[in-house]
Scaffold this active site. Structure first.
Site, PDB file in Angstrom:
ATOM      1  N   SER A  70      44.239  47.771  37.161  1.00 37.99           N
ATOM      2  CA  SER A  70      43.004  47.716  37.947  1.00 37.99           C
ATOM      3  C   SER A  70      41.869  48.564  37.393  1.00 37.99           C
ATOM      4  O   SER A  70      40.708  48.282  37.655  1.00 37.99           O
ATOM      5  CB  SER A  70      43.302  48.121  39.387  1.00 37.99           C
ATOM      6  OG  SER A  70      43.982  49.363  39.418  1.00 37.99           O
ATOM      7  N   HIS A  98      45.552  42.247  41.063  1.00 42.10           N
ATOM      8  CA  HIS A  98      44.324  41.936  40.309  1.00 42.10           C
ATOM      9  C   HIS A  98      44.481  40.728  39.409  1.00 42.10           C
ATOM     10  O   HIS A  98      43.539  40.341  38.728  1.00 42.10           O
ATOM     11  CB  HIS A  98      43.899  43.157  39.483  1.00 42.10           C
ATOM     12  CG  HIS A  98      43.350  44.243  40.346  1.00 42.10           C
ATOM     13  ND1 HIS A  98      42.027  44.282  40.715  1.00 42.10           N
ATOM     14  CD2 HIS A  98      43.949  45.281  40.958  1.00 42.10           C
ATOM     15  CE1 HIS A  98      41.835  45.324  41.498  1.00 42.10           C
ATOM     16  NE2 HIS A  98      42.987  45.947  41.670  1.00 42.10           N
ATOM     17  N   LYS A 128      41.841  40.717  47.516  1.00 41.63           N
ATOM     18  CA  LYS A 128      40.936  40.832  46.359  1.00 41.63           C
ATOM     19  C   LYS A 128      40.317  39.470  46.041  1.00 41.63           C
ATOM     20  O   LYS A 128      39.398  39.076  46.730  1.00 41.63           O
ATOM     21  CB  LYS A 128      41.653  41.525  45.229  1.00 41.63           C
ATOM     22  CG  LYS A 128      41.752  43.009  45.629  1.00 41.63           C
ATOM     23  CD  LYS A 128      42.598  43.870  44.809  1.00 41.63           C
ATOM     24  CE  LYS A 128      42.640  45.237  45.517  1.00 41.63           C
ATOM     25  NZ  LYS A 128      43.803  46.010  45.146  1.00 41.63           N
TER      26      LYS A 128
HETATM   27  C1  PLP Z   1      44.535  46.844  45.877  1.00 41.74           C
HETATM   28  C2  PLP Z   1      45.933  46.893  45.420  1.00 41.74           C
HETATM   29  C3  PLP Z   1      46.981  46.882  46.331  1.00 41.74           C
HETATM   30  C4  PLP Z   1      46.753  46.948  47.812  1.00 41.74           C
HETATM   31  O1  PLP Z   1      46.252  45.801  48.345  1.00 41.74           O
HETATM   32  P1  PLP Z   1      45.770  45.813  49.873  1.00 41.74           P
HETATM   33  O2  PLP Z   1      45.583  44.396  50.175  1.00 41.74           O
HETATM   34  O3  PLP Z   1      44.509  46.616  49.896  1.00 41.74           O
HETATM   35  O4  PLP Z   1      46.841  46.443  50.662  1.00 41.74           O
HETATM   36  C5  PLP Z   1      48.275  46.868  45.842  1.00 41.74           C
HETATM   37  N1  PLP Z   1      48.532  46.883  44.536  1.00 41.74           N
HETATM   38  C6  PLP Z   1      47.538  46.906  43.631  1.00 41.74           C
HETATM   39  C7  PLP Z   1      47.879  46.904  42.192  1.00 41.74           C
HETATM   40  C8  PLP Z   1      46.206  46.919  44.036  1.00 41.74           C
HETATM   41  O5  PLP Z   1      45.233  46.960  43.126  1.00 41.74           O
END
Ligand code: PLP
Length: 280
Positions: A70, A98, A128
């Site tokens: 990320s 991601h 996301k």
């Molecule tokens: C953002 C993210 C999460 C968490 O996702 P949420 O929907 O905010 O709980 C988990 N793993 C990774 C790698 C992330 O970038």
């Protein structure tokens, strides 16, 4: 949180050193021994997998990685990870927060490499690229059945609201129906990256639309983000401890909703602020 449903204190987890905080917390919750390996360093992973399995200390050994990292936008070396996993009989787990919506025509990093039947756990978020809230774990039927009875958060938390489920389902339908948004996002990502690179910014090793401008010094990074924001570009500063000390960056997330004009404006603002602050 699926990790703690299958791993316990008699197990070990090989974890990429740049894995996201949620992966680290998930591993901690399982009480398994966490063995970090160098970021995307397959020699180190092989060595540590060999040591862990040959020691006879652990019942099971898992390898866990982000699909797309990320902070840098680089991609896990899944074909090599699968090869090592087969050699040492490791459980494989990919957190594709991601990667889903972004690689493999939207289906994610595992599909991007054509490894759908080689990865045991494919986990993703709906928050996301999908733009809603919630998450999923995909895997073999017996694994999914197991999680339904053993994953504590799944059992003891309220499920998603019908509105969230409908919105997420619709977003996935749109991704399946057409690659228009997907193509636009990649086009925009590549355009912004070329523009920023052309100005002399260090955009690191990104292979995806995630575009960091790596500045280094923490204070300068925060100042750059603030000045960009004042001029109309919202790009958050990411500094230690989220990334290693001295690798502060402002991170750009070009999307399918950006127009070429917006990106041109952003590049102009980067040029103005970057020159003013003497970072390019
Ligand atoms: C953002 C993210 C999460 C968490 O996702 P949420 O929907 O905010 O709980 C988990 N793993 C990774 C790698 C992330 O970038």
């Amino acid at each position: 949180l699926a990790v703690s449903a299958v791993m316990d204190k008699n197990d070990a987890i090989l974890s990429d050193s740049l894995n996201h905080a949620s992966i680290i917390d998930g591993c901690r919750l399982s009480k398994a021994k966490i063995i970090p390996y160098g970021h995307n360093d397959m020699e180190d992973l092989r060595q540590k997998a060999k040591e862990a399995t040959e020691s006879g200390q652990y019942n099971k050994v898992m390898v866990i990685t982000d699909g797309v990292f990320s902070m840098d936008g680089d991609i896990a070396k899944l074909p090599e990870i699968v090869e090592i996993a087969e050699e040492f009989d490791l459980i494989t787990y990919v957190d594709d927060a991601h990667g889903s919506g972004v690689l493999g025509k939207g289906a994610g990093t595992v599909k991007h490499f054509g490894l759908q039947d080689k990865i045991d756990f494919q986990m993703g978020t709906l928050s996301k690229a999908i733009g809603v809230v919630g998450g999923y774990v995909a895997g073999k039927q017996e694994l999914v059945d197991w999680l339904k009875v053993r994953s504590r958060p799944f059992l003891f938390s309220t499920s998603l609201s019908p509105a969230d489920v409908t919105a997420a389902t619709k977003a996935i339908d749109l991704l399946i129906e057409s690659t228009e948004l997907y193509d636009k996002m990649w086009e925009n990502g590549n355009y912004l990256k070329e523009g920023l690179k052309g100005l002399g910014f260090n955009i690191g090793e990104s292979e995806t639309p995630i575009t960091p401008c790596i500045i280094g010094d923490e204070k300068t990074t925060q100042q750059l983000s603030k000045r960009l924001n004042e001029e109309g570009v919202y790009a958050k500063a990411i500094v230690f401890p989220t990334v290693p000390r001295g690798t502060g960056r402002v991170r750009n997330m070009p999307t399918a909703a950006h127009t070429k004009e917006m990106l041109d404006d952003a590049i102009k603002i980067y040029e103005k602020v970057g020159k003013e602050m003497d970072v390019i």
